[in-house]
Write an enzyme that holds these catalytic residues in place. Structure first.
Site, short mmCIF file in Angstrom:
data_model
loop_
_atom_site.label_atom_id
_atom_site.label_comp_id
_atom_site.label_asym_id
_atom_site.label_seq_id
_atom_site.Cartn_x
_atom_site.Cartn_y
_atom_site.Cartn_z
CD GLU A 239 35.05 49.37 43.73
OE1 GLU A 239 34.30 49.35 44.71
OE2 GLU A 239 34.71 49.85 42.65
CB CYS B 147 26.32 41.89 38.52
SG CYS B 147 26.92 40.23 38.73
#
Ligand code: SF4
Length: 355
Positions: free
Chosen positions: A96, A342
């Site tokens: 990704e 994150c």
């Protein structure tokens, strides 16, 4: 070998070895990385024999098509899932990237591995099966794909997606060099940041090689025992040794930009003592401290309860650090609603596949 795996000097060497003049290597690099033309037949200033050689000897592009894209309704960021073919990795592998558009600049967060061989307790990437390193082509192609689709310039690259970049050192550094070349995408070296959880031998190599890129250390904890509870890497490379190395070489790292990434886990790593240690380290090293509020789901790991901090809790911790060092920022993690923030990569896509 894939046609996007070679850097500028590699192309010069390759064409000379094959019997042509060195400048032909530069022309090929320009077509691939500036024009983003991957089909040798369309490289109009090359003679037919070089085009034939390119077609014969190199894979034309990494073979990644039709990625699955999720766009955040909140902030416009996009999480893009690529399925990579199975020939290089039995059964295929996934990776990704996250596109983060801003008003005046655009960033991309790139992965360096499919999954991650480390298993940090707070990170979704470590919980899915590790399927191997990404090639140079697999890292640079998605950037070019994004430029083509968005028709936007990419100004910043962070190697902070899935994987430990320094466990795929050669490919990551080569991808960074290719993306930074003026003959190619021309992204400034200070606008390219490579993160590490603290792989000390690779950090030493980064220094020996005088790499010009920014370095981001995923610090998160000062206490050895606590860091070990969350991060496997602490067993091999204790954070005290990593910090000692950075302090000894602070002039070098400061000239190149150093970032200290600090995941904010309320009640776990935000005591006044930890704020003081973080502020003191900022004073010594310079650079920038990024506080990253934990984004994941509420989890119990060992004796710890992981949960998201409130905004005020993060501001309070930031203010404590600021008493000693001003350059501390709360990273407003984009893409939370698409599990692209994150520490979230691989979480939701993996779950959706399981269901
Ligand atoms: S935080 Fe980084 S090193 Fe740790 S598991 Fe996630 S991707 Fe791997």
């Amino acid at each position: 070998m894939n046609i996007l795996d070679l850097d500028f000097p590699d192309w010069e060497d390759a064409v000379v070895r094959a019997g042509w003049k060195k400048y032909r290597g530069g022309q090929i690099f320009h077509w691939l990385h500036r024009q983003r033309i991957f089909d040798p037949a369309a490289m109009s200033n090359l003679p037919a024999d070089i085009k034939d050689w390119l077609q014969r000897e190199f894979e034309p592009y990494p073979g990644i098509h039709d990625p699955d894209v999720r766009k955040s309704l909140r902030d416009g960021s996009e999480k893009i899932l690529y399925s990579l073919p199975g020939d290089s990795h039995p059964g295929g592998k996934e990776m990704e990237i996250v596109y983060l558009p801003h008003k005046t600049w655009n960033s991309v967060c790139l992965s360096t591995q499919s999954g991650c061989s480390l298993n940090c307790g707070f990170c979704a990437s470590g919980r899915i099966p590790f399927k191997g390193n990404l090639s140079v082509a697999e890292m640079v192609f998605p950037v070019y794909d994004l430029i083509r689709k968005t028709e936007e310039k990419i100004n910043n690259i962070v190697f902070m997606g899935m994987g430990e970049p320094f466990y795929n050192y050669e490919n990551t550094l080569k991808a960074a060099r290719i993306l930074s070349r003026q003959e190619g995408a021309g992204i400034g070296v200070k606008k390219i940041a490579i993160s590490t959880s603290g792989v000390l031998p690779a950090m030493e190599q980064f220094l020996r090689d005088k790499e010009p890129f920014a370095l981001a250390l995923s610090l998160h904890f000062f206490d050895h025992g606590k860091r070990r509870d969350f991060m496997d890497v602490e067993d091999k490379y204790p954070i005290a040794e990593v910090i000692r190395f950075l302090v000894q070489n602070k002039d070098y790292f400061n000239r190149r930009t150093i970032m200290l990434e600090y995941l904010h886990l309320p009640g776990i790593n935000d005591s006044p003592e930890e704020a003081r240690e973080l502020g003191k380290l900022g004073q010594i090293l310079g650079g920038r401290i990024n506080l990253v509020p934990y984004n994941g789901e509420t989890l119990k790991i060992k004796n710890y309860l992981l949960r998201k901090p409130s905004w005020q809790q993060s501001v309070d911790f930031q203010n404590q650090v600021k008493r000693l060092y001003k350059m501390v920022f709360i990273r407003n993690s984009a893409g939370e609603d698409i599990a692209g923030a994150c520490g979230m990569l691989a979480g939701s896509f993996a779950k959706e596949r399981e269901n």
